[in-house]
Scaffold this motif. Structure first.
Motif, PDB file in Angstrom:
ATOM      1  N   ASP A  16       3.170  10.291   6.242  1.00  0.00           N
ATOM      2  CA  ASP A  16       2.928  10.648   4.845  1.00  0.00           C
ATOM      3  C   ASP A  16       3.877   9.883   3.925  1.00  0.00           C
ATOM      4  O   ASP A  16       4.981   9.512   4.310  1.00  0.00           O
ATOM      5  CB  ASP A  16       3.176  12.143   4.621  1.00  0.00           C
ATOM      6  N   ASN A  17       3.427   9.692   2.698  1.00  0.00           N
ATOM      7  CA  ASN A  17       4.293   9.206   1.610  1.00  0.00           C
ATOM      8  C   ASN A  17       4.939   7.860   1.919  1.00  0.00           C
ATOM      9  O   ASN A  17       6.078   7.597   1.518  1.00  0.00           O
ATOM     10  CB  ASN A  17       5.397  10.232   1.305  1.00  0.00           C
ATOM     11  N   MET A  18       4.215   6.984   2.606  1.00  0.00           N
ATOM     12  CA  MET A  18       4.815   5.722   3.037  1.00  0.00           C
ATOM     13  C   MET A  18       4.416   4.555   2.137  1.00  0.00           C
ATOM     14  O   MET A  18       3.268   4.453   1.697  1.00  0.00           O
ATOM     15  CB  MET A  18       4.425   5.409   4.480  1.00  0.00           C
ATOM     16  N   PHE A  19       5.382   3.689   1.872  1.00  0.00           N
ATOM     17  CA  PHE A  19       5.155   2.393   1.237  1.00  0.00           C
ATOM     18  C   PHE A  19       5.155   1.340   2.342  1.00  0.00           C
ATOM     19  O   PHE A  19       6.071   1.324   3.166  1.00  0.00           O
ATOM     20  CB  PHE A  19       6.267   2.051   0.241  1.00  0.00           C
ATOM     21  N   GLN A  42       5.200  17.318  11.905  1.00  0.00           N
ATOM     22  CA  GLN A  42       6.648  17.425  12.016  1.00  0.00           C
ATOM     23  C   GLN A  42       7.336  16.797  10.803  1.00  0.00           C
ATOM     24  O   GLN A  42       7.112  15.636  10.487  1.00  0.00           O
ATOM     25  CB  GLN A  42       7.126  16.720  13.288  1.00  0.00           C
ATOM     26  N   ASP A  43       8.169  17.562  10.116  1.00  0.00           N
ATOM     27  CA  ASP A  43       8.981  17.003   9.049  1.00  0.00           C
ATOM     28  C   ASP A  43      10.128  16.235   9.694  1.00  0.00           C
ATOM     29  O   ASP A  43      11.058  16.828  10.229  1.00  0.00           O
ATOM     30  CB  ASP A  43       9.520  18.113   8.146  1.00  0.00           C
ATOM     31  N   ARG A  44      10.048  14.921   9.633  1.00  0.00           N
ATOM     32  CA  ARG A  44      10.999  14.096  10.360  1.00  0.00           C
ATOM     33  C   ARG A  44      11.914  13.280   9.436  1.00  0.00           C
ATOM     34  O   ARG A  44      12.404  12.248   9.813  1.00  0.00           O
ATOM     35  CB  ARG A  44      10.223  13.149  11.286  1.00  0.00           C
ATOM     36  N   ASN A  45      12.095  13.705   8.191  1.00  0.00           N
ATOM     37  CA  ASN A  45      12.984  12.999   7.276  1.00  0.00           C
ATOM     38  C   ASN A  45      12.491  11.579   7.010  1.00  0.00           C
ATOM     39  O   ASN A  45      11.305  11.306   7.071  1.00  0.00           O
ATOM     40  CB  ASN A  45      14.420  13.030   7.799  1.00  0.00           C
ATOM     41  N   THR A  47       0.849  -1.186   0.000  1.00  0.00           N
ATOM     42  CA  THR A  47       0.000   0.000   0.000  1.00  0.00           C
ATOM     43  C   THR A  47       0.890   1.243   0.000  1.00  0.00           C
ATOM     44  O   THR A  47       2.005   1.230   0.532  1.00  0.00           O
ATOM     45  CB  THR A  47      -0.934   0.021   1.218  1.00  0.00           C
ATOM     46  N   MET A  48       0.360   2.330  -0.579  1.00  0.00           N
ATOM     47  CA  MET A  48       1.151   3.547  -0.768  1.00  0.00           C
ATOM     48  C   MET A  48       0.310   4.767  -0.429  1.00  0.00           C
ATOM     49  O   MET A  48      -0.841   4.871  -0.873  1.00  0.00           O
ATOM     50  CB  MET A  48       1.610   3.642  -2.232  1.00  0.00           C
ATOM     51  N   GLU A  68      10.534  10.912   2.902  1.00  0.00           N
ATOM     52  CA  GLU A  68      10.388  12.169   3.639  1.00  0.00           C
ATOM     53  C   GLU A  68       9.027  12.137   4.324  1.00  0.00           C
ATOM     54  O   GLU A  68       8.058  12.686   3.821  1.00  0.00           O
ATOM     55  CB  GLU A  68      10.487  13.384   2.706  1.00  0.00           C
ATOM     56  N   GLY A  69       8.937  11.473   5.464  1.00  0.00           N
ATOM     57  CA  GLY A  69       7.654  11.297   6.130  1.00  0.00           C
ATOM     58  C   GLY A  69       7.356  12.433   7.091  1.00  0.00           C
ATOM     59  O   GLY A  69       8.188  12.800   7.907  1.00  0.00           O
ATOM     60  N   ALA A  70       6.157  12.997   6.995  1.00  0.00           N
ATOM     61  CA  ALA A  70       5.716  14.009   7.962  1.00  0.00           C
ATOM     62  C   ALA A  70       4.809  13.320   8.970  1.00  0.00           C
ATOM     63  O   ALA A  70       3.728  12.886   8.636  1.00  0.00           O
ATOM     64  CB  ALA A  70       4.968  15.139   7.256  1.00  0.00           C
ATOM     65  N   VAL A  71       5.268  13.194  10.188  1.00  0.00           N
ATOM     66  CA  VAL A  71       4.547  12.451  11.202  1.00  0.00           C
ATOM     67  C   VAL A  71       3.583  13.377  11.924  1.00  0.00           C
ATOM     68  O   VAL A  71       3.998  14.360  12.541  1.00  0.00           O
ATOM     69  CB  VAL A  71       5.521  11.816  12.219  1.00  0.00           C
TER      70      VAL A  71
END
Length: 377
Positions: free
Chosen positions: A154-157, A191-194, A119-120, A176-179
């Protein structure tokens, strides 16, 4: 106003699709949870005198209120296309929780009983579905103890294996996941957490559940990545269900710390402790933070409903002399709830919790209680 009009139009559009093509596997679902609630937070220590109270209609004690769309399309040979779009709502005023239309989940993918699923999009880390040991809710929820018990990224596989005689494993990655850590102040907590890495393995049968998870996220501008690992399990004895958990966090609480406290209060504590920092998260990241987390939960059937009781403890190294010292303590949260089902979809509940040294701040106490109705559709 435009956001709410868009949501209404979207619901209406899906409604027409469902009516015109009833044979499709698109489902509208949701939860509405609301009732009366009371909370109090206070600290009186070394000149710090802080009390905050609230009472009245309260949303989502038992579970987060939401609506969503879930779809499955059979592609043949056991392969399926799947998607979920889910938004949080505030039943008290009819608004969505954040400016994101589908802030809870928004992902699409492929699933197969033979090959597993990928899933994406915006989705939960693997600890969220793999933990599965919660006995209570709200302040007593397990995610107030473990740093990565429930994180949306965000933006997770995510790839998960098929169920193999009760065993399942998964891996998730976001470049680049924003948690989003909490709904208390969505703008302040995106939070932009890389990059984000999530790993998990679990075993389930009718009575036993056991899981191990590991999360690692780039800690913003800081050199050390935040990590969180946990071992959890539960066993249903029939007359009662026991849940246990242990894990550690390093350099940060990925899911955030202090959601039930106040940033202004943190500022007072830091000033008194002689620790000038931009905020609590920055302090943890730069002071070699480490915490050990413990959870015990018990669920017992009673009078047609279920009693749940839990104790969550998280002990950190912030009381070291080179950190907050006497201004830090180990957090303990005790909670209980009773849920009585009126039907398969509607339940009444009563809930209460008491916590000490909330967010590791020595002397900060919290109380929470409520009763309400939870309806799913």
């Amino acid at each position: 106003m435009k956001k709410q009009a868009f949501v209404l139009a979207l619901i209406g559009g899906f409604g027409m699709v469902l009516s015109a093509q009833a044979e499709t596997s698109v489902t509208l679902y949701g939860v509405v949870d609301t009732g009366y609630g009371y909370s109090k937070h206070e600290i009186h220590k070394d000149g710090i005198d802080y009390t905050a109270k609230s009472s009245g209609l309260h949303d989502s004690y038992l579970s987060g209120s939401r609506f969503g769309f879930q779809g499955v399309e059979d592609l043949g040979d056991g392969l399926r296309a799947v998607f979920i779009l889910e938004s949080g709502i505030n039943p008290g005023n009819g608004t969505t929780v954040t400016d994101r239309v589908f802030h809870r989940e928004s992902h699409v993918g492929l699933a197969s009983d033979r090959w597993g699923s990928i899933t994406m999009g915006r989705q939960y880390n693997l600890a969220d579905p793999y933990f599965g040991v919660n006995a209570t809710a709200s302040m007593g929820d397990i995610d107030k103890t473990f740093g990565a018990a429930s994180v949306r990224v965000d933006n997770m596989f995510i790839y998960q294996t098929p169920n193999m005689s009760g065993f399942q494993a998964g891996v998730g990655y976001a470049a680049e996941g924003a948690v989003v850590r909490t709904n208390v102040d969505p703008d302040a907590n995106n939070q932009d957490r890389n990059s984000y890495l999530s790993l998990g393995v679990q075993y389930r049968d009718e009575a036993l559940h056991a899981a191990a998870t590991y999360d690692r996220v780039g800690n913003g501008e800081y050199a050390n990545a935040a990590t969180s690992w946990a071992l959890v399990g539960s066993y249903d004895f029939g007359v009662a269900k026991l849940a246990l958990g242990y894990g550690q966090d390093r350099y940060a609480k990925i899911n955030g710390v202090g959601a039930y406290s106040n940033e202004a209060l943190f500022g007072e504590v830091f000033t008194e402790a002689g620790s000038p920092v931009k905020g609590y998260e920055d302090y943890l990241a730069t002071h070699d933070f480490k915490a050990s987390n413990y959870y015990v939960g018990l669920s017992v059937p009673l009078a047609g409903g279920t009693v749940g009781m839990a104790w969550g403890r998280t002990a950190s190294n912030l009381d070291d002399a080179d950190k907050l010292g006497d201004y830090a303590g180990d957090q303990n949260i005790y909670s209980a709830r009773y849920v009585y089902p009126l039907s398969k979809r509607t339940s009444l509940y009563v809930y209460g919790a008491y916590g000490t040294n909330i967010a590791y701040i020595e002397g900060l106490k919290a109380q929470e209680a409520g009763l309400g109705i939870n309806h799913s559709f």
